[in-house]
Design an enzyme around this catalytic site. Structure first.
Site, PDB file in Angstrom:
ATOM      1  N   THR A 281       0.829  -1.219   0.000  1.00  0.00           N
ATOM      2  CA  THR A 281       0.000   0.000   0.000  1.00  0.00           C
ATOM      3  C   THR A 281       0.861   1.266   0.000  1.00  0.00           C
ATOM      4  O   THR A 281       0.672   2.164  -0.828  1.00  0.00           O
ATOM      5  CB  THR A 281      -0.900   0.007   1.256  1.00  0.00           C
TER       6      THR A 281
ATOM      7  N   LYS B 209       3.709   3.399  18.981  1.00  0.00           N
ATOM      8  CA  LYS B 209       3.816   4.774  18.466  1.00  0.00           C
ATOM      9  C   LYS B 209       4.174   5.750  19.587  1.00  0.00           C
ATOM     10  O   LYS B 209       4.979   6.664  19.398  1.00  0.00           O
ATOM     11  CB  LYS B 209       2.500   5.179  17.801  1.00  0.00           C
TER      12      LYS B 209
HETATM   13  N1  LIG Z   1      -0.770   1.380   5.341  1.00  0.00           N
HETATM   14  C1  LIG Z   1      -0.714   2.441   6.117  1.00  0.00           C
HETATM   15  O1  LIG Z   1      -1.639   3.251   6.149  1.00  0.00           O
HETATM   16  C2  LIG Z   1       0.497   2.691   6.977  1.00  0.00           C
HETATM   17  C3  LIG Z   1       0.551   3.872   7.760  1.00  0.00           C
HETATM   18  C4  LIG Z   1       1.694   4.126   8.533  1.00  0.00           C
HETATM   19  C5  LIG Z   1       2.732   3.208   8.531  1.00  0.00           C
HETATM   20  N2  LIG Z   1       2.628   2.069   7.784  1.00  0.00           N
HETATM   21  C6  LIG Z   1       3.748   1.129   7.816  1.00  0.00           C
HETATM   22  O2  LIG Z   1       4.304   1.038   6.505  1.00  0.00           O
HETATM   23  C7  LIG Z   1       4.841  -0.277   6.317  1.00  0.00           C
HETATM   24  C8  LIG Z   1       4.216  -0.889   5.067  1.00  0.00           C
HETATM   25  O3  LIG Z   1       2.820  -0.950   5.262  1.00  0.00           O
HETATM   26  P1  LIG Z   1       1.815  -1.324   4.066  1.00  0.00           P
HETATM   27  O4  LIG Z   1       0.459  -0.951   4.543  1.00  0.00           O
HETATM   28  O5  LIG Z   1       2.312  -0.772   2.778  1.00  0.00           O
HETATM   29  O6  LIG Z   1       1.956  -2.923   4.061  1.00  0.00           O
HETATM   30  P2  LIG Z   1       1.536  -3.929   2.892  1.00  0.00           P
HETATM   31  O7  LIG Z   1       0.498  -3.335   2.032  1.00  0.00           O
HETATM   32  O8  LIG Z   1       1.277  -5.236   3.555  1.00  0.00           O
HETATM   33  O9  LIG Z   1       2.877  -4.040   2.011  1.00  0.00           O
HETATM   34  C9  LIG Z   1       3.998  -4.778   2.401  1.00  0.00           C
HETATM   35  C10 LIG Z   1       4.724  -5.212   1.148  1.00  0.00           C
HETATM   36  O10 LIG Z   1       5.931  -5.846   1.542  1.00  0.00           O
HETATM   37  C11 LIG Z   1       6.010  -7.120   0.889  1.00  0.00           C
HETATM   38  N3  LIG Z   1       6.723  -8.045   1.760  1.00  0.00           N
HETATM   39  C12 LIG Z   1       6.322  -8.498   2.974  1.00  0.00           C
HETATM   40  N4  LIG Z   1       7.262  -9.306   3.486  1.00  0.00           N
HETATM   41  C13 LIG Z   1       8.275  -9.361   2.587  1.00  0.00           C
HETATM   42  C14 LIG Z   1       9.537 -10.039   2.548  1.00  0.00           C
HETATM   43  N5  LIG Z   1       9.914 -10.845   3.534  1.00  0.00           N
HETATM   44  N6  LIG Z   1      10.323  -9.865   1.467  1.00  0.00           N
HETATM   45  C15 LIG Z   1       9.926  -9.060   0.454  1.00  0.00           C
HETATM   46  N7  LIG Z   1       8.753  -8.396   0.424  1.00  0.00           N
HETATM   47  C16 LIG Z   1       7.946  -8.547   1.485  1.00  0.00           C
HETATM   48  C17 LIG Z   1       4.568  -7.546   0.682  1.00  0.00           C
HETATM   49  O11 LIG Z   1       4.499  -8.493  -0.363  1.00  0.00           O
HETATM   50  P3  LIG Z   1       3.160  -9.387  -0.592  1.00  0.00           P
HETATM   51  O12 LIG Z   1       2.255  -8.530  -1.386  1.00  0.00           O
HETATM   52  O13 LIG Z   1       3.667 -10.572  -1.297  1.00  0.00           O
HETATM   53  O14 LIG Z   1       2.631  -9.711   0.783  1.00  0.00           O
HETATM   54  C18 LIG Z   1       3.907  -6.218   0.325  1.00  0.00           C
HETATM   55  O15 LIG Z   1       4.042  -5.918  -1.046  1.00  0.00           O
HETATM   56  C19 LIG Z   1       4.553  -1.039   7.614  1.00  0.00           C
HETATM   57  O16 LIG Z   1       5.670  -0.956   8.462  1.00  0.00           O
HETATM   58  C20 LIG Z   1       3.385  -0.280   8.209  1.00  0.00           C
HETATM   59  O17 LIG Z   1       3.287  -0.401   9.620  1.00  0.00           O
HETATM   60  C21 LIG Z   1       1.547   1.794   7.010  1.00  0.00           C
END
Ligand SMILES: NC(=O)c1ccc[n+]([C@@H]2O[C@H](COP(=O)([O-])OP(=O)(O)OC[C@H]3O[C@@H](n4cnc5c(N)ncnc54)[C@H](OP(=O)(O)O)[C@@H]3O)[C@@H](O)[C@H]2O)c1
Length: 436
Positions: free
Chosen positions: A32, A217
């Site tokens: 995301t 946080k």
């Molecule tokens: N989303 C938010 O609103 C938000 C807000 C603040 C902070 N964050 C932080 O931002 C970070 C990312 O969040 P997100 O929402 O973008 O998560 P997400 O949508 O789950 O994206 C994570 C990505 O990393 C990939 N991935 C996971 N494990 C992996 C590994 N071992 N090797 C290679 N690729 C891997 C996943 O691949 P797959 O698609 O194959 O699973 C996915 O594409 C997190 O730390 C989260 O806490 C998010």
């Protein structure tokens, strides 16, 4: 004639000016937030940042036509870590392998930008030291409150003050659920199901509901704003699960509503910190935060109170925070420095706040209940402020509320223990601090 002057606020040079070559950036994690970061970087190819690598497991499934052809897509992390990129963006989340990736990138002399709250809350100080020892930077502005630039504000805009208090609504899921119970007077379970159906809560929302997410946080805010290092586990977290629609009725009687508040006060070397549902005045900044917004309030010795409000999550707002960190790192690689290193202390930690309290009972009605409770409170030197009882409830399960004048948690606890053994009590007493 071309104007070659720099923007005096940002130092950004107008187009056409001779600029240093852009900073090479690798993105690890194309989910995301990663996708939204890539979009911004690809749309701003003429800026100081050049996206060169995108890495994800099963990367072939992730390819996008809008990414320029010279960006390398790979699932081989070694290739990224051995490349000539200057900044690695970690956006896969979790502790492992994210922690390993961040460590190895820093050891290789690459700066790191991450949004990973769990990693920074647990290993932030170590990783910051590692970054400093390798002459590179670690930035994590998106790890708290998503797109709200509260961490950069703490580390730069407010580092001239001496902050002693930070309080926030840091978890959008809890705020959504509590706002829904407040407005629709629906049971907790129904509000949770609704949040899950709308994508505001995960299938297993324990981390959000029980305070684990918010206290990670808060730990980061405490490090950045109060220069104090504590572990997330040392901060008490109370769940929002026992909150009932009736609590909003009683809270309203008191001119209040209920929100999950994360708060930390540094007082004579002790850090008072906790996360949990609290009564807050309905017309206060906290009381007015609806749905999944985040709000952080800071209190400083010189500057007084400050407020930061905005989108605490979501791909685009969070990506803005990540790209802002990238811009800063790119600038600092060319000599600038933000946030002079403050000395970090390791204070004693306590959740023994002195506040007024809201006690909600569910009882089997019989004569003498209030007198019995008042007697126990008096035995523990606790003063009643008010007794509230709404008409129209079943006498077999009657809710009513006692509010107390300010006292410490440790003073109240033994009285609550004694009350829990009373034969007319149908549920454990719900006990919430009232924040005025
Ligand atoms: N989303 C938010 O609103 C938000 C807000 C603040 C902070 N964050 C932080 O931002 C970070 C990312 O969040 P997100 O929402 O973008 O998560 P997400 O949508 O789950 O994206 C994570 C990505 O990393 C990939 N991935 C996971 N494990 C992996 C590994 N071992 N090797 C290679 N690729 C891997 C996943 O691949 P797959 O698609 O194959 O699973 C996915 O594409 C997190 O730390 C989260 O806490 C998010």
């Amino acid at each position: 004639m071309q104007d070659n002057s720099a923007n005096p606020l940002t130092n950004a040079k107008p187009q056409g000016d001779a600029r240093p070559s852009p900073c090479r950036v690798a993105l690890i994690g194309f989910g995301t937030v990663g996708r939204a970061v890539a979009k911004i970087l690809c749309e701003r190819r003429d800026g100081p940042l050049r996206l060169t690598h995108i890495s994800n497991r099963n990367v072939e499934k992730k390819r996008q036509s809008w990414v320029p052809a010279d960006v390398l897509w790979t699932d081989d992390l070694e290739l990224v870590l051995h490349s000539d990129v200057q900044i690695v963006v970690e956006l896969i989340g979790g502790l492992d392998p994210a922690g390993q990736i961040v460590r190895r990138a820093l050891e290789a002399g690459k700066s790191v930008v991450t949004a990973n709250k769990q990693l920074i809350a647990r290993q932030g100080p170590d990783l910051l030291r590692l970054a400093a020892s390798h002459g590179c930077r670690l930035e994590f502005g998106a790890s708290v409150a998503g797109g709200v630039p509260v961490l950069p504000a703490l580390r730069t805009g407010l580092c001239g003050d001496r902050l002693h208090g930070i309080a926030g609504i840091l978890n959008g899921t809890c705020n959504y659920i509590l706002s829904r119970i407040e407005h629709a007077r629906i049971p907790f379970s129904e509000a949770l199901e609704e949040a899950q159906a709308r994508g505001y809560a995960e299938a297993d929302a324990s981390e959000d509901l029980d305070g684990g997410d918010a206290r990670a946080k808060l730990t980061i805010l405490v490090l950045a704003g109060l220069n104090a290092q504590v572990t997330p586990e040392s901060v008490r977290a109370r769940s929002i699960r026992p909150i009932d629609a009736v609590d909003f009725d009683y809270a309203a009687e008191l001119g209040c509503t209920i929100r999950q508040i994360s708060r930390a006060d540094l007082n004579e070397g002790t850090l008072f910190a906790e996360v949990g549902p609290c009564l807050v005045p309905a017309d206060s900044p906290f009381g007015r935060v609806q749905k999944n917004l985040n709000l952080v309030l800071t209190s400083g010795q010189y500057g007084g109170d400050m407020a930061f409000l905005g989108a605490g999550a979501g791909g685009d707002p969070t990506a803005v925070a990540v790209v802002s960190d990238l811009m800063f790192v790119a600038e600092s690689l060319s000599g600038d420095a933000r946030g002079a290193a403050n000395k970090v202390s390791a204070p004693a930690i306590s959740s023994d706040f002195e506040t007024p309290w809201y006690l909600r009972f569910f009882v089997r009605d019989q004569p003498g209940i209030v007198a019995r409770l008042a007697q126990i409170l008096a035995e523990h030197r606790l003063n009643i402020d008010s007794v509230l009882q709404k008409p129209g409830f079943d006498k077999a399960a009657l809710p009513f509320v006692i509010t107390l004048e300010p006292c410490r948690d440790s003073q109240l606890h033994p009285a609550l223990e004694k009350m829990s053994g009373l034969d007319f009590a149908l549920r454990p007493c719900l006990c919430l601090p009232i924040l005025r």
